[in-house]
Write an enzyme that holds these catalytic residues in place. Structure first.
Site, PDB file in Angstrom:
ATOM      1  N   GLU A  45       0.839  -1.220   0.000  1.00  0.00           N
ATOM      2  CA  GLU A  45       0.000   0.000   0.000  1.00  0.00           C
ATOM      3  C   GLU A  45       0.867   1.260   0.000  1.00  0.00           C
ATOM      4  O   GLU A  45       0.794   2.081   0.918  1.00  0.00           O
ATOM      5  CB  GLU A  45      -0.891   0.036   1.250  1.00  0.00           C
ATOM      6  CG  GLU A  45      -1.882  -1.093   1.394  1.00  0.00           C
ATOM      7  CD  GLU A  45      -2.651  -1.030   2.734  1.00  0.00           C
ATOM      8  OE1 GLU A  45      -2.274  -0.240   3.624  1.00  0.00           O
ATOM      9  OE2 GLU A  45      -3.627  -1.773   2.875  1.00  0.00           O
ATOM     10  N   GLY A  83       2.289   4.961  -0.609  1.00  0.00           N
ATOM     11  CA  GLY A  83       1.788   6.300  -0.899  1.00  0.00           C
ATOM     12  C   GLY A  83       2.957   7.219  -1.220  1.00  0.00           C
ATOM     13  O   GLY A  83       3.302   7.456  -2.377  1.00  0.00           O
ATOM     14  N   TYR A 116       1.341  14.163   0.560  1.00  0.00           N
ATOM     15  CA  TYR A 116       0.868  14.886   1.739  1.00  0.00           C
ATOM     16  C   TYR A 116       1.120  16.392   1.583  1.00  0.00           C
ATOM     17  O   TYR A 116       1.447  17.074   2.551  1.00  0.00           O
ATOM     18  CB  TYR A 116       1.503  14.306   3.020  1.00  0.00           C
ATOM     19  CG  TYR A 116       1.285  12.814   3.108  1.00  0.00           C
ATOM     20  CD1 TYR A 116       0.016  12.314   3.393  1.00  0.00           C
ATOM     21  CD2 TYR A 116       2.306  11.918   2.832  1.00  0.00           C
ATOM     22  CE1 TYR A 116      -0.216  10.947   3.428  1.00  0.00           C
ATOM     23  CE2 TYR A 116       2.080  10.536   2.867  1.00  0.00           C
ATOM     24  CZ  TYR A 116       0.820  10.068   3.168  1.00  0.00           C
ATOM     25  OH  TYR A 116       0.599   8.722   3.190  1.00  0.00           O
ATOM     26  N   ARG A 118       3.313  20.247   6.004  1.00  0.00           N
ATOM     27  CA  ARG A 118       4.259  19.316   6.640  1.00  0.00           C
ATOM     28  C   ARG A 118       5.321  19.990   7.520  1.00  0.00           C
ATOM     29  O   ARG A 118       5.597  19.487   8.613  1.00  0.00           O
ATOM     30  CB  ARG A 118       4.911  18.404   5.596  1.00  0.00           C
ATOM     31  CG  ARG A 118       3.891  17.513   4.871  1.00  0.00           C
ATOM     32  CD  ARG A 118       4.554  16.470   3.969  1.00  0.00           C
ATOM     33  NE  ARG A 118       5.223  15.448   4.724  1.00  0.00           N
ATOM     34  CZ  ARG A 118       6.518  15.390   4.934  1.00  0.00           C
ATOM     35  NH1 ARG A 118       7.323  16.262   4.373  1.00  0.00           N
ATOM     36  NH2 ARG A 118       7.027  14.437   5.679  1.00  0.00           N
ATOM     37  N   CYS A 126      -0.765  34.209   9.414  1.00  0.00           N
ATOM     38  CA  CYS A 126      -0.522  34.815  10.726  1.00  0.00           C
ATOM     39  C   CYS A 126      -0.304  33.767  11.805  1.00  0.00           C
ATOM     40  O   CYS A 126      -1.120  33.606  12.715  1.00  0.00           O
ATOM     41  CB  CYS A 126      -1.700  35.708  11.092  1.00  0.00           C
ATOM     42  SG  CYS A 126      -1.998  36.931   9.825  1.00  0.00           S
ATOM     43  N   GLU A 127       0.784  33.046  11.694  1.00  0.00           N
ATOM     44  CA  GLU A 127       1.183  32.029  12.668  1.00  0.00           C
ATOM     45  C   GLU A 127       2.705  31.960  12.635  1.00  0.00           C
ATOM     46  O   GLU A 127       3.285  31.922  11.544  1.00  0.00           O
ATOM     47  CB  GLU A 127       0.677  30.627  12.269  1.00  0.00           C
ATOM     48  CG  GLU A 127      -0.810  30.445  12.190  1.00  0.00           C
ATOM     49  CD  GLU A 127      -1.461  30.212  13.547  1.00  0.00           C
ATOM     50  OE1 GLU A 127      -0.730  29.953  14.515  1.00  0.00           O
ATOM     51  OE2 GLU A 127      -2.691  30.315  13.598  1.00  0.00           O
ATOM     52  N   TYR A 138       4.955  18.644  11.191  1.00  0.00           N
ATOM     53  CA  TYR A 138       5.920  17.620  11.646  1.00  0.00           C
ATOM     54  C   TYR A 138       7.351  18.156  11.705  1.00  0.00           C
ATOM     55  O   TYR A 138       8.283  17.364  11.803  1.00  0.00           O
ATOM     56  CB  TYR A 138       5.963  16.435  10.681  1.00  0.00           C
ATOM     57  CG  TYR A 138       4.679  15.881  10.175  1.00  0.00           C
ATOM     58  CD1 TYR A 138       3.813  15.191  11.014  1.00  0.00           C
ATOM     59  CD2 TYR A 138       4.348  15.992   8.828  1.00  0.00           C
ATOM     60  CE1 TYR A 138       2.643  14.641  10.510  1.00  0.00           C
ATOM     61  CE2 TYR A 138       3.185  15.437   8.326  1.00  0.00           C
ATOM     62  CZ  TYR A 138       2.334  14.764   9.172  1.00  0.00           C
ATOM     63  OH  TYR A 138       1.190  14.213   8.677  1.00  0.00           O
TER      64      TYR A 138
HETATM   65  C1  LIG Z   1      -1.093   6.295   5.015  1.00  0.00           C
HETATM   66  C2  LIG Z   1      -1.257   4.860   4.772  1.00  0.00           C
HETATM   67  C3  LIG Z   1      -0.536   4.232   3.747  1.00  0.00           C
HETATM   68  C4  LIG Z   1       0.488   4.954   2.906  1.00  0.00           C
HETATM   69  O1  LIG Z   1       1.575   5.359   3.676  1.00  0.00           O
HETATM   70  P1  LIG Z   1       2.887   5.990   2.982  1.00  0.00           P
HETATM   71  O2  LIG Z   1       3.778   6.286   4.116  1.00  0.00           O
HETATM   72  O3  LIG Z   1       2.452   7.211   2.259  1.00  0.00           O
HETATM   73  O4  LIG Z   1       3.431   4.956   2.048  1.00  0.00           O
HETATM   74  C5  LIG Z   1      -0.765   2.891   3.526  1.00  0.00           C
HETATM   75  N1  LIG Z   1      -1.657   2.191   4.273  1.00  0.00           N
HETATM   76  C6  LIG Z   1      -2.369   2.764   5.268  1.00  0.00           C
HETATM   77  C7  LIG Z   1      -3.320   1.949   6.051  1.00  0.00           C
HETATM   78  C8  LIG Z   1      -2.185   4.110   5.552  1.00  0.00           C
HETATM   79  O5  LIG Z   1      -2.882   4.668   6.549  1.00  0.00           O
END
Ligand SMILES: *Cc1c(COP(=O)(O)O)cnc(C)c1O
Length: 420
Positions: free
Chosen positions: A278, A280, A375, A317, A347-348, A321
């Site tokens: 998964e 991202g 993100y 970000r 304004c922060e 973070y």
């Molecule tokens: C956010 C998320 C991802 C993707 O995370 P990355 O760090 O962007 O690869 C995959 N699976 C779940 C369940 C997530 O919450």
């Protein structure tokens, strides 16, 4: 990655075949710029390593949910990982398929469960016993069986920022490892659930493979117990989280990462199971930059500020973070560099994009904030009634607007004032 889609020619930044300065002229700033080629190559790094093995890629939509971005992945046959019914709607609008989509998230509403069941998603990644009950009820009301995987919290340290670490006991995510076997046993008793898999997601911006192997070992141990209890686990979903280079991080190469995990699963005697990834950030993060123009330079006693037209509402970000993004000039100057904090107009005091950056710049110059594809836009807001930036996708020599810049009047179009 072998070469970047963003590179300099004679001191001028290019995105694929188009000069970044010309993009800013044509579309204005702040401007998100994505490279189709970079998206394609990152996806192929995963897909090629999965080819010929029982493994599939589900793009984590929350990292970048622009329809054009999702469509680039859908055309290559990607599956998707969603965390809301809004994201499901985006996947379908972008040409993705529900049957290749897994539904993650710790707080799915009954309405979201219903929509996803009706659409026919591939699997619900469930995170708690109450959620199992809720899903069972919704499935029953529709006369369906919901395909289910349990998100198990393997309690491993992903060695990343606390806000993006999700696999420790102290996190809100997943079913505690010690409760997982009993939770599976409960799920099995629910008539409208079909238990098919197991999943985890241990964090984000992870730059080492070892936390994944630790998590896998725990998951596979659990799979053996669950199967001994009479359930069959068809797939193991290892989540996302692979890191990228923002500064000087050296995350594992994507292909290497995939191969190591698949080999590990095979070696442990679980090669018959399908493995889901998964990703991202590692697909989209370095496929995008945020272009911004310098409004003013403000020298100070302790700090010099470069005040730019992008802000924390465009890229959250750093404020959220303390994340580091490289910031580079779009057209390099030969002059002496000075140290600046690059800040926005919001304004922060938390509204900064980069601190203590050596830059040779003048008012009106363009800067590129690197690694902004993940993100970035998705976390943007309208704080200070700032319209959200436009997004464009570059494809070779062409650039296409894939999201219009917002207009101020749109921002309060749904508001009304009291009649008297
Ligand atoms: C956010 C998320 C991802 C993707 O995370 P990355 O760090 O962007 O690869 C995959 N699976 C779940 C369940 C997530 O919450």
């Amino acid at each position: 990655m072998s070469h970047s889609a963003f590179y300099y020619v004679d001191g001028v930044l290019y995105a694929e075949g188009v000069s970044a300065a010309s993009l800013a002229e044509q579309f204005g700033t702040p401007l998100y710029v994505y490279s189709r080629d970079a998206l394609t190559r990152a996806y192929h790094a995963y897909a090629d390593a999965c080819a010929g093995r029982r493994a599939t890629v589900h793009v984590a939509v929350k990292a970048n949910s622009n329809l054009a971005v999702l469509n680039v992945f859908a055309r290559m046959g990607a599956g998707f990982d969603i965390v809301s019914s809004g994201e499901l709607a985006r996947v379908l609008a972008a040409g993705g398929k529900a049957e290749n989509t897994v539904f993650s998230g710790v707080g799915k509403s009954a309405a979201e469960m219903r929509e996803a069941l009706e659409a026919g998603v591939k699997c619900f990644n469930v995170e708690s016993i109450p959620e199992l009950h809720a899903l069972n009820e919704v499935a029953k009301s529709l006369g369906k069986k919901a395909p289910v995987s349990l998100r198990v919290n393997p309690d491993v340290d992903a060695k990343t920022h606390p806000y993006i670490s999700t696999g420790l006991k102290s996190n809100k995510f997943g079913v505690a490892f010690k409760d997982a076997r009993a939770t599976y046993a409960q799920a099995r008793e629910m008539a409208n659930l079909d238990v098919i898999g197991i999943d985890c997601h241990i964090g984000s911006q992870i730059t080492e493979i070892s936390p994944y192997l630790d998590a896998l070992d725990k998951l596979l141990e659990l799979v053996e117990q669950i199967e001994a209890d009479g359930m069959s686990i068809r797939h193991v979903d290892v989540g996302g989280g692979l890191g990228i280079t923002y500064d000087d991080e050296t995350p594992p190469d994507i292909g290497e990462f995939v191969k190591t995990l698949l080999d590990h699963i095979e070696k442990r005697g679980h090669g018959q199971r399908e493995v889901y990834f998964e990703p991202g950030r590692s697909l989209v993060g370095n496929a995008g930059v945020l272009l911004t123009r310098i409004e003013f330079l403000k020298p100070g006693e302790e700090k010099n500020f470069a005040i730019v037209d992008a802000a924390m509402n465009d890229l959250a970000r750093p404020a959220m973070y303390e994340a580091f993004h490289r910031i580079v000039p779009v057209v390099k100057r030969d002059e002496k560099a000075h140290k600046y904090d690059v800040v926005g107009p919001v304004c922060e005091s938390g509204d900064w994009l980069g601190r203590d950056r050596e830059l040779a710049i003048a008012p009106g110059d363009l800067l590129a904030i690197c690694s902004a594809g993940a993100y970035g836009f998705v976390m943007s807001s309208n704080y200070n009634t700032r319209p959200r930036a436009a997004e464009i996708m570059v494809d070779g020599e062409r650039a296409r607007l894939v999201r219009e810049r917002e207009e101020v009047t749109q921002l309060f179009a749904g508001e009304s004032i009291l009649p008297d």
